[in-house]
Design an enzyme around this catalytic site. Structure first.
Site, mmCIF file in Angstrom:
data_model
loop_
_atom_site.group_PDB
_atom_site.id
_atom_site.type_symbol
_atom_site.label_atom_id
_atom_site.label_comp_id
_atom_site.label_asym_id
_atom_site.label_seq_id
_atom_site.Cartn_x
_atom_site.Cartn_y
_atom_site.Cartn_z
ATOM 1 N N SER A 62 0.837 -1.355 0.017
ATOM 2 C CA SER A 62 0.003 -0.120 0.010
ATOM 3 C C SER A 62 0.854 1.422 -0.068
ATOM 4 O O SER A 62 1.517 1.483 1.113
ATOM 5 C CB SER A 62 -0.759 0.013 1.340
ATOM 6 O OG SER A 62 -1.448 1.303 1.203
ATOM 7 N N HIS A 81 -1.534 -1.145 -4.117
ATOM 8 C CA HIS A 81 -2.828 -0.954 -3.494
ATOM 9 C C HIS A 81 -2.710 0.523 -3.266
ATOM 10 O O HIS A 81 -1.772 1.214 -2.750
ATOM 11 C CB HIS A 81 -2.941 -1.567 -2.053
ATOM 12 C CG HIS A 81 -3.931 -1.571 -1.356
ATOM 13 N ND1 HIS A 81 -5.173 -2.193 -1.672
ATOM 14 C CD2 HIS A 81 -4.251 -0.341 -0.375
ATOM 15 C CE1 HIS A 81 -6.226 -1.952 -0.531
ATOM 16 N NE2 HIS A 81 -5.879 -0.781 0.171
ATOM 17 N N ASP A 110 -4.893 3.639 -1.710
ATOM 18 C CA ASP A 110 -5.914 4.102 -0.735
ATOM 19 C C ASP A 110 -6.665 5.362 -0.930
ATOM 20 O O ASP A 110 -5.611 6.465 -0.716
ATOM 21 C CB ASP A 110 -5.060 3.890 0.770
ATOM 22 C CG ASP A 110 -5.042 2.334 1.301
ATOM 23 O OD1 ASP A 110 -6.072 1.770 1.238
ATOM 24 O OD2 ASP A 110 -3.916 2.194 1.669
ATOM 25 N N MET A 147 -9.019 8.298 0.355
ATOM 26 C CA MET A 147 -9.915 8.570 1.282
ATOM 27 C C MET A 147 -10.409 10.122 1.113
ATOM 28 O O MET A 147 -9.729 10.945 0.740
ATOM 29 C CB MET A 147 -8.998 8.835 2.548
ATOM 30 C CG MET A 147 -8.161 7.387 2.874
ATOM 31 S SD MET A 147 -7.062 7.475 4.376
ATOM 32 C CE MET A 147 -6.543 5.996 4.421
ATOM 33 N N HIS A 166 -8.540 1.476 -3.484
ATOM 34 C CA HIS A 166 -9.477 0.732 -2.338
ATOM 35 C C HIS A 166 -10.063 2.215 -2.005
ATOM 36 O O HIS A 166 -9.537 3.357 -1.502
ATOM 37 C CB HIS A 166 -8.593 0.550 -1.138
ATOM 38 C CG HIS A 166 -9.488 0.211 0.046
ATOM 39 N ND1 HIS A 166 -8.788 0.173 1.355
ATOM 40 C CD2 HIS A 166 -10.903 0.394 0.518
ATOM 41 C CE1 HIS A 166 -9.626 -0.199 2.276
ATOM 42 N NE2 HIS A 166 -10.740 -0.019 1.768
ATOM 43 N N MET A 179 -11.763 -5.744 5.998
ATOM 44 C CA MET A 179 -10.828 -4.885 6.820
ATOM 45 C C MET A 179 -10.320 -5.507 8.149
ATOM 46 O O MET A 179 -11.111 -5.970 8.773
ATOM 47 C CB MET A 179 -11.653 -3.590 7.171
ATOM 48 C CG MET A 179 -11.844 -2.780 5.921
ATOM 49 S SD MET A 179 -10.440 -2.393 4.908
ATOM 50 C CE MET A 179 -9.344 -1.468 5.996
ATOM 51 N N ASP A 186 -6.612 -6.241 4.831
ATOM 52 C CA ASP A 186 -6.118 -4.930 4.837
ATOM 53 C C ASP A 186 -6.266 -4.384 6.244
ATOM 54 O O ASP A 186 -7.222 -4.106 6.789
ATOM 55 C CB ASP A 186 -6.983 -4.003 3.792
ATOM 56 C CG ASP A 186 -6.356 -2.547 3.668
ATOM 57 O OD1 ASP A 186 -5.259 -2.360 4.238
ATOM 58 O OD2 ASP A 186 -6.775 -1.642 3.066
HETATM 59 C C1 DX5 Z 1 -6.094 1.670 5.885
HETATM 60 C C2 DX5 Z 1 -5.752 1.434 4.620
HETATM 61 C C3 DX5 Z 1 -4.770 0.448 4.465
HETATM 62 C C4 DX5 Z 1 -3.476 0.854 4.905
HETATM 63 C C5 DX5 Z 1 -2.821 -0.297 5.669
HETATM 64 O O1 DX5 Z 1 -7.392 2.349 6.292
HETATM 65 O O2 DX5 Z 1 -7.033 0.657 3.943
HETATM 66 O O3 DX5 Z 1 -4.547 -0.120 3.073
HETATM 67 O O4 DX5 Z 1 -2.465 1.400 3.907
HETATM 68 O O5 DX5 Z 1 -1.766 0.085 6.390
HETATM 69 P P1 DX5 Z 1 -1.047 -0.828 7.231
HETATM 70 O O6 DX5 Z 1 -0.319 -2.148 6.299
HETATM 71 O O7 DX5 Z 1 0.160 0.030 7.882
HETATM 72 O O8 DX5 Z 1 -2.008 -1.318 8.419
HETATM 73 ZN ZN ZN Z 2 -6.589 -0.111 1.839
#
Ligand code: DX5
Ligand code: ZN
Length: 214
Positions: A9, A34, A36, A38, A66, A135, A170
């Site tokens: 990610s 990946h 992310d 937000m 994601h 998750m 994840d």
């Molecule tokens: C969290 C994201 C993840 C994040 C995971 O909301 O969806 O993809 O990057 O991070 P780690 O691997 O550090 O838990």
């Molecule tokens: Zn993610």
């Protein structure tokens, strides 16, 4: 079951040298990246948009987007045209899950559906999916601890979706949690801080891949 793969990610990458970091991890063996996204509503932080997907689209890897955004169906077209390979929406983020997944497929991408740790696994039932994302932390931030109760949820989701579908995990995935997740039925392992947060991301990738059987 699909062959296990690790999805580094980029949320935890150094954005000042993002492309170089991704190239380094692809050279180490990663075939999935990946991304992310937000929106400051579905989850408090803001992160990145389709421009980042465009910037990585020529690397020849699967871009796993994601969407941690409200009403994700409104964003599908932009991420698909930017070069997303798979787009995952959250069951909690729209009253129109079936429509959103269909929009992803119609745009030519693999369709994923994510559930938060507090969402009943039954939310994954009754819709056509290419990937179920369980998750294993609450979404919004990298670097959180894996929630142990996730393992039982992964087992139940694997039973629900059958042996052939992708089951992605994840949050809090590292060399110690990847193995138990693989045993429970996970096939795609997102890892952010456990890869890009380390001094040697390639070595960290290799350790997680070994633990996951990838
Ligand atoms: C969290 C994201 C993840 C994040 C995971 O909301 O969806 O993809 O990057 O991070 P780690 O691997 O550090 O838990
Ligand atoms: Zn993610």
């Amino acid at each position: 079951m699909p062959a296990p793969r690790i999805a580094p990610s980029i949320l935890s990458a150094d954005f000042g040298r993002l492309r170089g970091q991704v190239e380094e991890i692809v050279a180490a063996g990663a075939s999935v990246i990946h991304v992310d996204v937000m929106d400051g509503h579905f989850v408090p932080p803001l992160s990145m948009g389709p421009q980042v997907v465009s910037a990585l689209a020529d690397l020849g890897v699967m871009l796993d987007v994601h969407l941690m955004v409200e009403r994700p169906e409104r964003q599908v077209a932009d991420f698909a045209s930017a070069g997303a390979s798979q787009i995952t929406v959250h069951a909690e983020a729209t009253p129109h899950v079936h429509y959103a997944l269909q929009a992803v497929r119609d745009a030519g991408c693999r369709a994923g559906l994510a559930i938060n740790p507090g969402t009943p696994v039954g939310a994954l039932e009754g819709v056509e999916l290419d990937c179920a994302l369980v998750m294993t932390v609450n979404p919004g931030w990298g670097g959180q601890a894996f929630i142990p109760a996730s393992l039982e949820r992964i087992r139940r989701v694997r039973d629900l979706i059958g042996p052939d579908a992708e089951l992605e995990v994840d949050g809090g995935i590292d060399a110690s949690t990847a193995g138990p997740c693989a045993e429970a039925g996970a096939s795609l392992f997102v890892a952010g801080s456990a890869i890009f947060g380390k001094d040697d991301p390639a070595a960290a990738y290799a350790a997680i891949a070994a633990a996951a059987g990838a």
